[in-house]
Design an enzyme around this catalytic site. Structure first.
Site, short mmCIF file in Angstrom:
data_model
loop_
_atom_site.label_atom_id
_atom_site.label_comp_id
_atom_site.label_asym_id
_atom_site.label_seq_id
_atom_site.Cartn_x
_atom_site.Cartn_y
_atom_site.Cartn_z
N ASN A 20 -1.73 7.00 -2.01
CA ASN A 20 -2.97 6.79 -1.26
C ASN A 20 -3.81 5.69 -1.91
O ASN A 20 -5.05 5.76 -1.95
CB ASN A 20 -3.78 8.08 -1.15
N HIS A 35 0.86 -1.19 0.00
CA HIS A 35 0.00 0.00 0.00
C HIS A 35 0.89 1.23 0.00
O HIS A 35 1.62 1.49 0.96
CB HIS A 35 -0.92 0.02 1.22
N CYS A 36 0.83 2.00 -1.06
CA CYS A 36 1.69 3.17 -1.21
C CYS A 36 0.98 4.38 -0.61
O CYS A 36 -0.10 4.78 -1.09
CB CYS A 36 1.99 3.41 -2.69
N VAL A 37 1.59 4.96 0.41
CA VAL A 37 0.98 6.13 1.05
C VAL A 37 1.11 7.36 0.17
O VAL A 37 0.31 8.29 0.29
CB VAL A 37 1.64 6.37 2.43
#
Length: 679
Positions: free
Chosen positions: A502, A497-499
């Site tokens: 998002n 999950h790439c912050v």
């Protein structure tokens, strides 16, 4: 009458001469319809005519083979049969009329009503279908039965041409009784109807060439507790047999006829089904009422899809031609339901949608907006302070290349951030609900399993990888799929999950993510190079120091530091994912592999080649989404839940903001006594 056995015939069965009624023979009803085609000589025909006709139903005449064998030798009969068989085969290759004509050329004989007909008959080699059999019966004269021969030989009506059992001929010379079956006694069902009804206008027995010859159909006919002459098998005849059960307008008798008119609309002969003890009730498998008067369901309908169905079929009624003219049929128009919304409005995941479901992102802090700003601001500063000077003093190609890299970077960022990463559908593999009466110590169904994956490496043929059942999404996740706690979705081939986006990085947007990281790295390096080139060229052309050149181009000098900062993190991500793709692993698989020793680390999805691993990840086709969030919502879709605007809103206030009711006062032991004791 007995005959001695020979090599060509069968023994004549023993015939009882008692007056007791013998049981009905169903075999005879099946075998007597096959007419024998053996070539009979003149002496055999004379023997047939000389056979006394007896009215005793308990006796049985000799078969044709027995009678023939007693009057002629085996060699003669064998040669005659061979000739007849060759002639019959030629006649079989013709049309139905040829076989009909052949059957009418021979007079009625006992050979056509024997229990053991000729073994070389046409019917054994080329059996007729039910339709051809009905057509042959309607156009040909059927041979008389023993009951008809007995009635013809009785002294009561020796010359009566209009006997009830004698066939009536029309002006064309065809027998009208051929359309109705005369062999009532050979069929047990018809005999049962004849015994229970004294009327002559009774329905003809079912055809032997249809489905009525099956034993289970016979059981359905006799299942009615009160049979009558008007009884018919409810729903047991097929559509090809129903038009045969018609009533003649001239004679008033039921007859067999084939109606081939496509405009056939008379439904008077198609009555409504009769309820039998084996019929189901109309409310079968429908929710009923319990003892307290409330509706109760006999099975759970949670997650079931409601299918559209037409109205129930009305009972058949006679249709009059005048009524059709007065009341013309109105074409059926299905009712159009109101628009229930789009699929994304019923989605249960922690996802926010915009532009009608075209864009999606995780419902949380929009950090991806800051990422987009980090991409847009340096590009805007470049086009505002560097691009004009480089276009005029160096080459127009430098700003054009930068514009192309900026377009690739920003486009891949948008695609990676708002694209469906591969969300798997929900509620496909629901576990049965736990009842209150179940044992709490009972083991629940397993939630883990193993999947066998074919390996591309030469050392191992296949490897087992674990698969799990997601209790949140109610599905068995495929290999390499995982549940993201931030998105609250199961993602196919989940990487991480790439912050900064998002959004999750999965099978459908991994290519965009890698393109964004790579283009951002190249773009940052290109920005550093162009900024330094502009400052150094201006210093050399003006012959001034580096500080004076920086003082003249302050923004390009600031872009050098900004480009260096934006280069580090994307470059690290690019190198890390190049390493993962070369190994054939994802970020989650690589992190979990460190839980084991090096000897126990295996890569089940590697293609045993670095080049093939890159091709599999970057060049694989992009599959469509499982949900189609832009599509219209259909009621009963088990993958979706309640519409978002109709869901009960959870209070944003904490528990401490509400009034808490005191618990029920009960015996609390010494603590309660101590609190009440005055100090």
């Amino acid at each position: 009458m007995a005959s001695k056995p020979d090599d060509d015939g069968f023994l004549a069965p023993y015939v009882s001469r008692s007056d007791a009624q013998r049981p009905l023979s169903i075999v005879s009803s099946r075998m007597t319809d096959i007419a024998s085609e053996d070539g009979d000589g003149p002496e055999v025909q004379n023997n047939r005519l000389s056979i006394p006709q007896s009215t005793d139903m308990g006796s049985r005449p000799d078969t044709a083979r027995t009678g023939a064998s007693s009057s002629r030798g085996p060699w003669q009969s064998q040669s005659l049969r061979n000739k007849t068989y060759l002639a019959g085969v030629q006649a079989k290759r013709g049309s139905v009329e040829s076989s009909t004509a052949g059957s009418t050329s021979q007079p009625p004989s006992l050979s056509s009503r024997s229990h053991v007909p000729s073994l070389q008959s046409h019917a054994f080699f080329r059996p007729m279908s039910s339709q051809k059999l009905q057509a042959q019966r309607g156009g040909s004269h059927r041979p008389s039965t023993m009951s008809q021969m007995s009635a013809a030989a009785s002294p009561s009506s020796p010359t009566s041409p209009t006997s009830p059992t004698s066939p009536r001929s029309d002006e064309h010379g065809e027998s009208s009784s051929s359309q109705m079956r005369q062999s009532i006694i050979s069929n047990p069902i018809a005999q049962l109807q004849r015994q229970m009804s004294n009327e002559e206008n009774m329905r003809p027995p079912p055809s032997r060439g249809t489905e009525m010859t099956e034993q289970e159909t016979l059981d359905r006919i006799t299942a009615n507790t009160s049979p009558s002459h008007g009884h018919y098998p409810a729903g047991s005849l097929t559509d090809s047999v129903r038009p045969l059960q018609g009533m003649s307008s001239d004679t008033g008798h039921f007859q067999h006829s084939i109606i081939v008119d496509k405009s056939y609309k008379d439904l008077s002969n198609l009555p409504s089904p009769i309820k039998t003890p084996r019929s189901f009730r109309s409310s079968f498998l429908m929710p009923g009422r319990s003892n307290d008067g409330q509706l109760s369901q006999n099975r759970s309908t949670e997650g079931a899809e409601k299918l559209s169905s037409a109205a129930s079929s009305p009972q058949f009624r006679p249709v009059d031609s005048h009524n059709e003219q007065q009341h013309p049929r109105v074409p059926y128009k299905p009712s159009q339901k109101s628009d229930l919304g789009r699929v994304h409005q019923y989605f249960d995941g922690n996802t926010v949608f915009c532009l009608g479901g075209r864009w999606q992102n995780t419902r949380g802090r929009p950090i991806n907006i800051a990422t987009g700003i980090f991409v847009v601001v340096p590009c805007a500063l470049f086009f505002g302070f560097e691009a004009p000077w480089l276009w005029n003093n160096v080459s127009p190609a430098i700003p054009i290349v930068f514009a192309y890299l900026a377009y690739i970077c920003f486009s891949s960022f948008i695609h990676a951030s708002v694209t469906d990463p591969g969300i798997l559908p929900r509620n496909l593999h629901q576990f049965p609900p736990v009842d209150d009466d179940d044992d709490p110590l009972q083991l629940s169904p397993p939630t883990t399993d193993w999947a066998l994956i074919k390996s591309a490496e030469s050392t191992t043929a296949a490897m087992e990888v674990p698969v799990k059942h997601c209790r949140t999404c109610n599905i068995w996740r495929p290999p390499r799929a995982h549940h993201c706690r931030l998105c609250d979705n199961c993602i196919e081939t989940h990487d991480h999950h790439c912050v900064w986006l998002n959004n999750c990085v999965g099978k459908r947007n991994y290519r965009y993510f890698f393109t964004f990281v790579t283009s951002a790295t190249v773009l940052a390096a290109y920005l550093i190079a162009t900024s330094l080139t502009q400052i150094l060229l201006y210093r050399n052309r003006q012959g001034i120091s580096f500080g004076q050149a920086v003082d003249h181009f302050r923004v390009p000098f600031a872009l050098v530091f900004l480009g260096f900062i934006t280069f580090l993190y994307p470059a690290a991500l690019m190198g890390y994912h190049i390493f993962l793709m070369a190994r054939g692993e994802t970020t989650r698989e690589y992190m979990n592999s460190h839980k084991f020793a090096k000897k126990e680390r295996f890569r089940a999805f590697s293609q045993a080649s670095v080049f093939k691993n890159f091709i599999v990840v970057l060049c694989r086709p992009r599959q469509p989404t499982y949900y189609q969030f832009k599509a219209h919502y259909h009621e009963g879709d088990q993958r979706l839940g309640i519409r978002r605007d109709k869901r009960p809103r959870s209070s944003s206030q904490g528990l401490e903001m509400h009034d808490v009711n005191p618990g029920s006062s009960g015996f609390q032991g010494p603590v309660s006594l101590r609190n009440d004791t005055p100090h």
